[in-house]
Design a protein around this motif. Structure first.
Motif, PDB file in Angstrom:
ATOM      1  N   LYS A 116       0.838  -1.196   0.000  1.00  0.00           N
ATOM      2  CA  LYS A 116       0.000   0.000   0.000  1.00  0.00           C
ATOM      3  C   LYS A 116       0.876   1.249   0.000  1.00  0.00           C
ATOM      4  CE  LYS A 116      -3.539   2.357   2.671  1.00  0.00           C
ATOM      5  NZ  LYS A 116      -4.227   2.444   3.936  1.00  0.00           N
ATOM      6  N   TYR A 117       1.952   1.227   0.818  1.00  0.00           N
ATOM      7  CA  TYR A 117       2.868   2.372   0.856  1.00  0.00           C
ATOM      8  C   TYR A 117       3.532   2.570  -0.502  1.00  0.00           C
ATOM      9  CZ  TYR A 117       6.769   5.350   2.065  1.00  0.00           C
ATOM     10  OH  TYR A 117       7.672   6.385   2.097  1.00  0.00           O
ATOM     11  N   ILE A 118       3.967   1.493  -1.112  1.00  0.00           N
ATOM     12  CA  ILE A 118       4.620   1.601  -2.422  1.00  0.00           C
ATOM     13  C   ILE A 118       3.650   2.167  -3.448  1.00  0.00           C
ATOM     14  CG2 ILE A 118       5.628   0.276  -4.317  1.00  0.00           C
ATOM     15  CD1 ILE A 118       6.762  -1.616  -2.124  1.00  0.00           C
ATOM     16  N   ALA A 119       2.412   1.647  -3.465  1.00  0.00           N
ATOM     17  CA  ALA A 119       1.425   2.117  -4.443  1.00  0.00           C
ATOM     18  C   ALA A 119       1.114   3.594  -4.261  1.00  0.00           C
ATOM     19  CB  ALA A 119       0.155   1.282  -4.317  1.00  0.00           C
ATOM     20  N   GLU A 120       1.062   4.050  -3.016  1.00  0.00           N
ATOM     21  CA  GLU A 120       0.740   5.446  -2.756  1.00  0.00           C
ATOM     22  C   GLU A 120       1.901   6.393  -3.039  1.00  0.00           C
ATOM     23  OE1 GLU A 120      -0.566   5.404   1.296  1.00  0.00           O
ATOM     24  OE2 GLU A 120      -2.589   4.716   0.780  1.00  0.00           O
ATOM     25  N   ASN A 121       3.136   5.855  -3.067  1.00  0.00           N
ATOM     26  CA  ASN A 121       4.313   6.706  -3.212  1.00  0.00           C
ATOM     27  C   ASN A 121       5.061   6.511  -4.523  1.00  0.00           C
ATOM     28  OD1 ASN A 121       4.574   8.226  -0.588  1.00  0.00           O
ATOM     29  ND2 ASN A 121       4.233   6.137   0.134  1.00  0.00           N
ATOM     30  N   VAL A 122       4.441   5.911  -5.495  1.00  0.00           N
ATOM     31  CA  VAL A 122       5.043   5.840  -6.828  1.00  0.00           C
ATOM     32  C   VAL A 122       4.748   7.172  -7.517  1.00  0.00           C
ATOM     33  CG1 VAL A 122       4.962   4.711  -9.085  1.00  0.00           C
ATOM     34  CG2 VAL A 122       4.858   3.334  -7.010  1.00  0.00           C
ATOM     35  N   PRO A 123       5.800   7.917  -7.891  1.00  0.00           N
ATOM     36  CA  PRO A 123       5.557   9.225  -8.511  1.00  0.00           C
ATOM     37  C   PRO A 123       5.004   9.097  -9.942  1.00  0.00           C
ATOM     38  CG  PRO A 123       7.922   8.807  -8.277  1.00  0.00           C
ATOM     39  CD  PRO A 123       7.219   7.650  -7.677  1.00  0.00           C
ATOM     40  N   ALA A 149      11.858  11.325 -11.536  1.00  0.00           N
ATOM     41  CA  ALA A 149      10.862  10.390 -11.007  1.00  0.00           C
ATOM     42  C   ALA A 149      11.556   9.254 -10.261  1.00  0.00           C
ATOM     43  CB  ALA A 149      10.001   9.851 -12.150  1.00  0.00           C
ATOM     44  N   ILE A 150      12.673   8.776 -10.793  1.00  0.00           N
ATOM     45  CA  ILE A 150      13.428   7.699 -10.104  1.00  0.00           C
ATOM     46  C   ILE A 150      13.971   8.234  -8.780  1.00  0.00           C
ATOM     47  CG2 ILE A 150      15.417   6.160 -10.236  1.00  0.00           C
ATOM     48  CD1 ILE A 150      14.998   6.092 -13.289  1.00  0.00           C
ATOM     49  N   GLY A 151      14.511   9.469  -8.788  1.00  0.00           N
ATOM     50  CA  GLY A 151      15.036  10.069  -7.551  1.00  0.00           C
ATOM     51  C   GLY A 151      13.952  10.252  -6.504  1.00  0.00           C
ATOM     52  N   ASP A 152      12.766  10.709  -6.942  1.00  0.00           N
ATOM     53  CA  ASP A 152      11.654  10.866  -5.996  1.00  0.00           C
ATOM     54  C   ASP A 152      11.242   9.516  -5.409  1.00  0.00           C
ATOM     55  OD1 ASP A 152      11.637  13.554  -6.442  1.00  0.00           O
ATOM     56  OD2 ASP A 152       9.948  13.506  -7.868  1.00  0.00           O
ATOM     57  N   PHE A 153      11.222   8.484  -6.256  1.00  0.00           N
ATOM     58  CA  PHE A 153      10.850   7.148  -5.782  1.00  0.00           C
ATOM     59  C   PHE A 153      11.868   6.632  -4.762  1.00  0.00           C
ATOM     60  CE2 PHE A 153      10.416   2.444  -6.559  1.00  0.00           C
ATOM     61  CZ  PHE A 153       9.189   2.334  -5.935  1.00  0.00           C
ATOM     62  N   LEU A 154      13.169   6.828  -5.042  1.00  0.00           N
ATOM     63  CA  LEU A 154      14.221   6.409  -4.095  1.00  0.00           C
ATOM     64  C   LEU A 154      14.079   7.168  -2.761  1.00  0.00           C
ATOM     65  CD1 LEU A 154      17.349   6.131  -6.404  1.00  0.00           C
ATOM     66  CD2 LEU A 154      16.271   4.283  -5.144  1.00  0.00           C
ATOM     67  N   ASN A 159      12.625   7.136   3.008  1.00  0.00           N
ATOM     68  CA  ASN A 159      11.902   7.789   4.100  1.00  0.00           C
ATOM     69  C   ASN A 159      10.865   6.868   4.755  1.00  0.00           C
ATOM     70  OD1 ASN A 159      13.302  10.154   3.822  1.00  0.00           O
ATOM     71  ND2 ASN A 159      11.831  11.046   2.398  1.00  0.00           N
ATOM     72  N   SER A 160      10.681   5.702   4.245  1.00  0.00           N
ATOM     73  CA  SER A 160       9.666   4.804   4.808  1.00  0.00           C
ATOM     74  C   SER A 160      10.226   4.036   6.001  1.00  0.00           C
ATOM     75  CB  SER A 160       9.188   3.814   3.746  1.00  0.00           C
ATOM     76  OG  SER A 160      10.162   2.818   3.546  1.00  0.00           O
ATOM     77  N   ILE A 161       9.321   3.465   6.783  1.00  0.00           N
ATOM     78  CA  ILE A 161       9.721   2.641   7.931  1.00  0.00           C
ATOM     79  C   ILE A 161       9.897   1.180   7.521  1.00  0.00           C
ATOM     80  CG2 ILE A 161       8.587   4.122   9.612  1.00  0.00           C
ATOM     81  CD1 ILE A 161       6.307   2.005   9.666  1.00  0.00           C
ATOM     82  N   PHE A 162       9.610   0.897   6.265  1.00  0.00           N
ATOM     83  CA  PHE A 162       9.623  -0.497   5.818  1.00  0.00           C
ATOM     84  C   PHE A 162      10.983  -0.950   5.306  1.00  0.00           C
ATOM     85  CE2 PHE A 162       5.295   1.099   5.088  1.00  0.00           C
ATOM     86  CZ  PHE A 162       4.607   0.238   5.916  1.00  0.00           C
ATOM     87  N   PHE A 163      11.820  -0.033   4.872  1.00  0.00           N
ATOM     88  CA  PHE A 163      13.071  -0.407   4.199  1.00  0.00           C
ATOM     89  C   PHE A 163      14.286   0.122   4.943  1.00  0.00           C
ATOM     90  CE2 PHE A 163       9.861   0.002   0.829  1.00  0.00           C
ATOM     91  CZ  PHE A 163       9.895  -1.285   0.334  1.00  0.00           C
ATOM     92  N   ASN A 164      15.397  -0.583   4.729  1.00  0.00           N
ATOM     93  CA  ASN A 164      16.694  -0.140   5.202  1.00  0.00           C
ATOM     94  C   ASN A 164      17.102   1.084   4.378  1.00  0.00           C
ATOM     95  OD1 ASN A 164      19.306   0.111   6.076  1.00  0.00           O
ATOM     96  ND2 ASN A 164      19.840  -2.034   5.791  1.00  0.00           N
ATOM     97  N   LYS A 165      17.890   1.995   4.942  1.00  0.00           N
ATOM     98  CA  LYS A 165      18.280   3.216   4.229  1.00  0.00           C
ATOM     99  C   LYS A 165      19.276   2.945   3.104  1.00  0.00           C
ATOM    100  CE  LYS A 165      15.837   5.652   7.062  1.00  0.00           C
ATOM    101  NZ  LYS A 165      14.449   5.688   6.769  1.00  0.00           N
ATOM    102  N   ASN A 166      19.969   1.812   3.176  1.00  0.00           N
ATOM    103  CA  ASN A 166      20.933   1.464   2.123  1.00  0.00           C
ATOM    104  C   ASN A 166      20.186   0.776   0.981  1.00  0.00           C
ATOM    105  OD1 ASN A 166      23.001   2.403   3.764  1.00  0.00           O
ATOM    106  ND2 ASN A 166      23.291   0.410   4.713  1.00  0.00           N
ATOM    107  N   ILE A 167      19.803   1.558   0.020  1.00  0.00           N
ATOM    108  CA  ILE A 167      19.037   1.050  -1.121  1.00  0.00           C
ATOM    109  C   ILE A 167      19.966   1.066  -2.337  1.00  0.00           C
ATOM    110  CG2 ILE A 167      17.074   1.496  -2.632  1.00  0.00           C
ATOM    111  CD1 ILE A 167      15.622   2.668  -0.207  1.00  0.00           C
ATOM    112  N   GLU A 168      19.997  -0.053  -3.057  1.00  0.00           N
ATOM    113  CA  GLU A 168      20.862  -0.168  -4.240  1.00  0.00           C
ATOM    114  C   GLU A 168      20.088   0.247  -5.485  1.00  0.00           C
ATOM    115  OE1 GLU A 168      22.561  -4.068  -4.627  1.00  0.00           O
ATOM    116  OE2 GLU A 168      22.882  -4.241  -2.462  1.00  0.00           O
ATOM    117  N   TYR A 169      20.770   1.040  -6.311  1.00  0.00           N
ATOM    118  CA  TYR A 169      20.165   1.489  -7.563  1.00  0.00           C
ATOM    119  C   TYR A 169      21.069   1.040  -8.700  1.00  0.00           C
ATOM    120  CZ  TYR A 169      19.021   4.563 -11.456  1.00  0.00           C
ATOM    121  OH  TYR A 169      18.706   5.038 -12.698  1.00  0.00           O
ATOM    122  N   GLY A 170      20.435   0.537  -9.749  1.00  0.00           N
ATOM    123  CA  GLY A 170      21.195   0.127 -10.921  1.00  0.00           C
ATOM    124  C   GLY A 170      20.324   0.141 -12.163  1.00  0.00           C
TER     125      GLY A 170
END
Length: 197
Positions: A116-123, A149-154, A159-170
């Motif tokens: 639900k959080y992901i769906a609400e926060n997809v730019p 849009a990718i930067g906003d999504f990252l 900023n969510s409580i669901f994920f670790n702050k170290n997110i990999e982008y590729g």
């Protein structure tokens, strides 16, 4: 002239001499006093101690009755003690089962709130083509109109409580940079899931 007979001869027996003991030498008053001291106190002392013995016997009988009643209670309490031990064992088994249930509940992974959080926060201008949960990591793949849009999504994921702050982008190798004839930015994001609620 006087004649003396020096040879020992048997004299006539005297009533006061019995068995070699001369009874005339015995002090009668002292004999009576000693017999009184010997036998009279014995009766008084014996009567006194007989009364004391009867008292002690009565006390001992009462104590024996108390002991029997307490022993009966103890025997009945042994049954209760066995029941208490059985209940304690049952409680320990239930506590172990409860721990297992709590562990299972804690491992429960209902991704509803996360999705639900992901769906609400997809730019706007960003599409997800793949969403995969593997070994506690959520993998996103998709297209975006631009890097903003990718930067906003990252940022939203960090900023969510669901994920670790170290997110990999590729950039994925299997996605083409064109979608329906339009030039798009492709992305592949890996985010470690901390919790599902």
């Amino acid at each position: 002239m006087i004649e003396i007979n020096l040879s020992p001869t048997k004299k006539g027996g005297s009533i006061t001499n019995i068995g070699g003991i001369d009874l005339s030498l015995i002090n009668i008053k002292m004999l009576v006093v000693s017999l009184l001291i010997l036998y009279v106190p014995e009766n008084f002392v014996e009567n006194y101690y007989v009364g004391e013995i009867e008292k002690e016997t009565t006390i001992q009988a009462a104590l024996n009755n108390d002991y029997r009643s307490v022993a009966t209670k103890v025997r009945s309490m042994r049954e209760i003690e066995k029941q208490v031990d059985a209940l304690r064992d049952q409680e320990e088994k239930l506590a172990r089962k409860l721990d297992v249930v709590k562990e299972i509940i804690n491992k429960r992974q209902n991704p509803f709130e996360l999705l639900k959080y992901i769906a609400e926060n997809v730019p706007e201008g960003l599409w997800l083509t793949k969403l995969e949960l593997k070994d506690g990591e959520l993998i996103f793949e998709g297209y975006a109109l631009n890097f903003n849009a990718i930067g906003d999504f990252l940022t939203n994921l960090k900023n969510s409580i669901f994920f670790n702050k170290n997110i990999e982008y590729g950039t994925p190798t299997d996605l083409k940079p064109e979608y329906r004839g339009m030039r798009m930015e492709t992305f592949r994001i890996k985010a470690k899931v901390l919790n599902f609620e």
